[in-house]
Structure formats: C-alpha cells, structure tokens
Scaffold this active site. Structure first.
Site, PDB file in Angstrom:
ATOM      1  N   ASN A 174       0.794  -1.083   0.056  1.00 51.89           N
ATOM      2  CA  ASN A 174      -0.060   0.000   0.305  1.00 51.89           C
ATOM      3  C   ASN A 174       0.916   1.358   0.025  1.00 51.89           C
ATOM      4  O   ASN A 174       1.452   1.389   1.038  1.00 51.89           O
ATOM      5  CB  ASN A 174      -0.958  -0.067   1.300  1.00 51.89           C
ATOM      6  N   TRP A 175       0.977   1.893  -1.083  1.00 47.96           N
ATOM      7  CA  TRP A 175       1.881   3.023  -1.060  1.00 47.96           C
ATOM      8  C   TRP A 175       1.249   4.217  -0.472  1.00 47.96           C
ATOM      9  O   TRP A 175       2.014   5.276  -0.478  1.00 47.96           O
ATOM     10  CB  TRP A 175       2.281   3.378  -2.806  1.00 47.96           C
ATOM     11  N   LYS A 176       0.079   4.241  -0.190  1.00 43.53           N
ATOM     12  CA  LYS A 176      -0.477   5.683   0.383  1.00 43.53           C
ATOM     13  C   LYS A 176      -0.449   6.643  -0.387  1.00 43.53           C
ATOM     14  O   LYS A 176      -0.315   6.622  -1.581  1.00 43.53           O
ATOM     15  CB  LYS A 176      -0.014   5.694   1.836  1.00 43.53           C
ATOM     16  N   HIS A 196      -9.159   1.079   5.467  1.00 47.13           N
ATOM     17  CA  HIS A 196      -8.188   1.216   6.047  1.00 47.13           C
ATOM     18  C   HIS A 196      -8.185   2.393   7.319  1.00 47.13           C
ATOM     19  O   HIS A 196      -9.040   3.192   7.386  1.00 47.13           O
ATOM     20  CB  HIS A 196      -6.947   1.933   4.948  1.00 47.13           C
ATOM     21  N   GLU A 207      -6.572   4.808   8.134  1.00 47.12           N
ATOM     22  CA  GLU A 207      -6.222   6.350   7.894  1.00 47.12           C
ATOM     23  C   GLU A 207      -7.662   6.848   7.499  1.00 47.12           C
ATOM     24  O   GLU A 207      -8.042   7.781   8.079  1.00 47.12           O
ATOM     25  CB  GLU A 207      -4.991   6.380   6.958  1.00 47.12           C
ATOM     26  N   GLU A 258      -4.723  -5.151  10.693  1.00 45.61           N
ATOM     27  CA  GLU A 258      -3.690  -3.951  10.786  1.00 45.61           C
ATOM     28  C   GLU A 258      -4.000  -3.203  12.323  1.00 45.61           C
ATOM     29  O   GLU A 258      -4.827  -2.362  12.260  1.00 45.61           O
ATOM     30  CB  GLU A 258      -3.883  -3.081   9.712  1.00 45.61           C
ATOM     31  N   GLY A 286       3.157   1.945  10.898  1.00 41.35           N
ATOM     32  CA  GLY A 286       3.934   3.274  10.843  1.00 41.35           C
ATOM     33  C   GLY A 286       4.811   3.381  12.003  1.00 41.35           C
ATOM     34  O   GLY A 286       5.479   4.498  12.115  1.00 41.35           O
ATOM     35  N   SER A 308       3.835  -2.317   9.916  1.00 38.33           N
ATOM     36  CA  SER A 308       5.556  -2.371  10.149  1.00 38.33           C
ATOM     37  C   SER A 308       6.196  -3.718   9.703  1.00 38.33           C
ATOM     38  O   SER A 308       7.144  -4.041  10.180  1.00 38.33           O
ATOM     39  CB  SER A 308       5.918  -1.947  11.381  1.00 38.33           C
ATOM     40  N   GLY A 332       3.001  -1.273   4.251  1.00 41.80           N
ATOM     41  CA  GLY A 332       3.028   0.433   3.869  1.00 41.80           C
ATOM     42  C   GLY A 332       4.532   0.790   3.626  1.00 41.80           C
ATOM     43  O   GLY A 332       5.043   0.492   2.433  1.00 41.80           O
ATOM     44  N   GLY A 333       5.120   1.564   4.383  1.00 44.48           N
ATOM     45  CA  GLY A 333       6.404   2.102   4.070  1.00 44.48           C
ATOM     46  C   GLY A 333       7.508   0.962   3.367  1.00 44.48           C
ATOM     47  O   GLY A 333       7.849   1.601   2.488  1.00 44.48           O
TER      48      GLY A 333
HETATM   49  P1  13P Z   1       3.281   0.166   7.473  1.00 42.02           P
HETATM   50  O1  13P Z   1       3.861  -0.921   6.844  1.00 42.02           O
HETATM   51  O2  13P Z   1       4.310   1.551   7.171  1.00 42.02           O
HETATM   52  O3  13P Z   1       3.314   0.278   8.907  1.00 42.02           O
HETATM   53  O4  13P Z   1       1.828   0.627   7.227  1.00 42.02           O
HETATM   54  C1  13P Z   1       0.986  -0.667   7.063  1.00 42.02           C
HETATM   55  C2  13P Z   1      -0.247  -0.326   6.547  1.00 42.02           C
HETATM   56  O5  13P Z   1      -0.966   0.681   6.769  1.00 42.02           O
HETATM   57  C3  13P Z   1      -0.466  -0.912   5.172  1.00 42.02           C
HETATM   58  O6  13P Z   1      -1.758  -0.401   4.908  1.00 42.02           O
END
Ligand code: 13P
Length: 246
Positions: A9-11, A96, A98, A165, A171, A204, A225-226
């Site tokens: 997920n590149w956000k 998600h 966020e 999640e 993050g 993470s 994510g990251g």
């Molecule tokens: P991180 O891997 O950066 O913690 O993010 C997880 C995430 O929100 C994937 O959707």
C-alpha cells in the site's frame, strides 16, 4: 490450499517518475516467485496506469486504495469502481484505519464500498484492527468482531481479503509479535466463517519480520506500507522464505 497474497500500500507516495524507477528495479527481482503466492500493489490513483504498464506480464495485480459506492455523481475527490476497472485494477483496499480516522469513515460506508467493489469484479481488501487504547482496555476482539460483522454484511467471503492491521503497529516500527498476529488472524477467519478467506497481517512489516510472519499457520499474506516503497525491500518481502512444513 490458500495462496498467500503479498500486498503493498503506497498510500500518498510515488509520482509516475518514481513508479517507473520502482518497476525497473522490482521487475527482475520477482521474476522467479514461487507459484504459491500473489503480489498486489496499491499505488496512488495517478500512478495506476504507469505501474500497470511497467509491470505488465509479471502477474503483479494492481489495487486501488479506496473506492466510492456510487457509479457516478457529485462526489468531489472520489473515484468509482468502473473507473478503476477500466484501468485493469483488480483489488481495492477498503476500511483502512487512515480514512477511518482522518475522514471519519464508518463501518456502514466501508460495507457499501466492499459490496460495490465486488459488484464490479474487484476484490475488496477489508482492513480491521484495534487502537492501542482498545488493546490495553482488552477490547481487541470486540472491536474487530464488530468491524467484521458490519463491514462484511452481504459481502461474498469467497471474493475477499481481510487485513488485520493493529493501528498501534502501523508506521511505528512495532510489528505485532507473529504469534499474536496469528491468533487474531485465526479469530478473523472464524468470524468471517469461510475457511478459504485470505487473512493478511499489516503493520510495520519489513524484510526482517516477513519470514517469521509467513511461517504462521493463519497468516496468508501481508499488507505492507512503508517497506513497499523500496523496490529491493519489497521484493525481499515477496520472496519470503518459510521452512518447509513437515
Ligand atoms: P506500515 O507498513 O508503514 O506500518 O503501514 C501498514 C499499512 O497501513 C498498510 O496498509
């Protein structure tokens, strides 16, 4: 036998130029993936055509990061399932934490998104998970059970991915311990009530934690994510290695 699904997920990251550079590095590194797994990447909407073109023929699926529940209309800033399907998108993240937090998305809205996605042939990746306060108050199971129950009303469990999640792990660099993630993923599978549903872990995930997570019995993949922004690191995650089961 459930296939595992490794998703990135590149956000709100990655321009088209950065996407081209990612694809050039990533492509050869996933050329020999075992066929027990699939890779999915959710870029920002603007990078979907670029990623799709530059990873054509690799088998990597493209996901959206969200989808609206209406076909079209006066919804400034939103995108429909038809618009995504036109670009070869096959999956979409819904629920998600966020957008739940920043845009006050409710379980009812998330449910509408998941149902609309399925109606248009997109596989929803429903994200669920508890906050640190909820975990410390012993509410983890209750919170996730509610998210599953309300988010999946009238959703076909056969065309679905659920991502566990925990919000406190997103993050933060604090990956949920693999055994605990496995415990919650098993509960989620039971609540969904469909033995073949893919249940991922997210929060993470990185190249150092992936093998341990994927060795668990009820974790069928990850939502990253990251660490999915780095082509070499994400390729290592996609090439996870687990000891052969005896
Ligand atoms: P991180 O891997 O950066 O913690 O993010 C997880 C995430 O929100 C994937 O959707």
């Amino acid at each position: 036998m459930r296939k595992s699904v490794i998703a990135g997920n590149w956000k709100m990251h990655m321009t088209c130029a950065e996407t081209r550079a990612f694809a050039a590095t990533f492509r050869p590194l996933i050329a020999e993936l075992p066929d027990d797994r699939e890779v999915v990447i959710a870029p920002p909407f603007t990078a979907i055509p670029t990623l799709s073109r530059h990873l054509a023929g690799t088998g990597v699926a493209i996901a959206a990061q969200n989808v609206h529940w209406d076909e079209k209309g006066a919804y400034t800033g939103m995108i429909s399932a038809t618009m995504l399907a036109e670009h070869g998108v096959s999956h979409t993240i819904v629920g998600h934490s966020e957008p739940r937090k920043y845009f006050c998305e409710s379980d009812e809205q998330i449910n509408l998104r998941a149902r609309t996605a399925q109606r248009h042939g997109l596989i929803p990746i429903l994200c669920v998970g508890e906050s640190l306060d909820q975990r410390e108050a012993g509410e983890t199971e209750r919170v996730i059970h509610r998210q599953i129950e309300q988010g999946l009303e009238d959703v076909d469990p056969g065309q679905l991915i659920v991502a566990y999640e925990p919000i406190w792990a997103i993050g933060t660099g604090k990956t949920c311990p693999a055994q605990e993630a496995n415990r919650v993923c098993a509960l989620i599978r039971g609540w969904v009530g469909h033995g073949d549903v893919i249940v991922q872990y997210g929060g993470s995930v990185n190249p150092a934690t992936i093998d341990d997570l994927m060795a668990q019995s009820d974790i069928d993949g990850v939502l990253v994510g990251g660490a999915s922004l780095d082509a070499e690191g994400f390729a290592r995650i996609a090439n996870y290695q687990v000891p052969a089961r005896v």
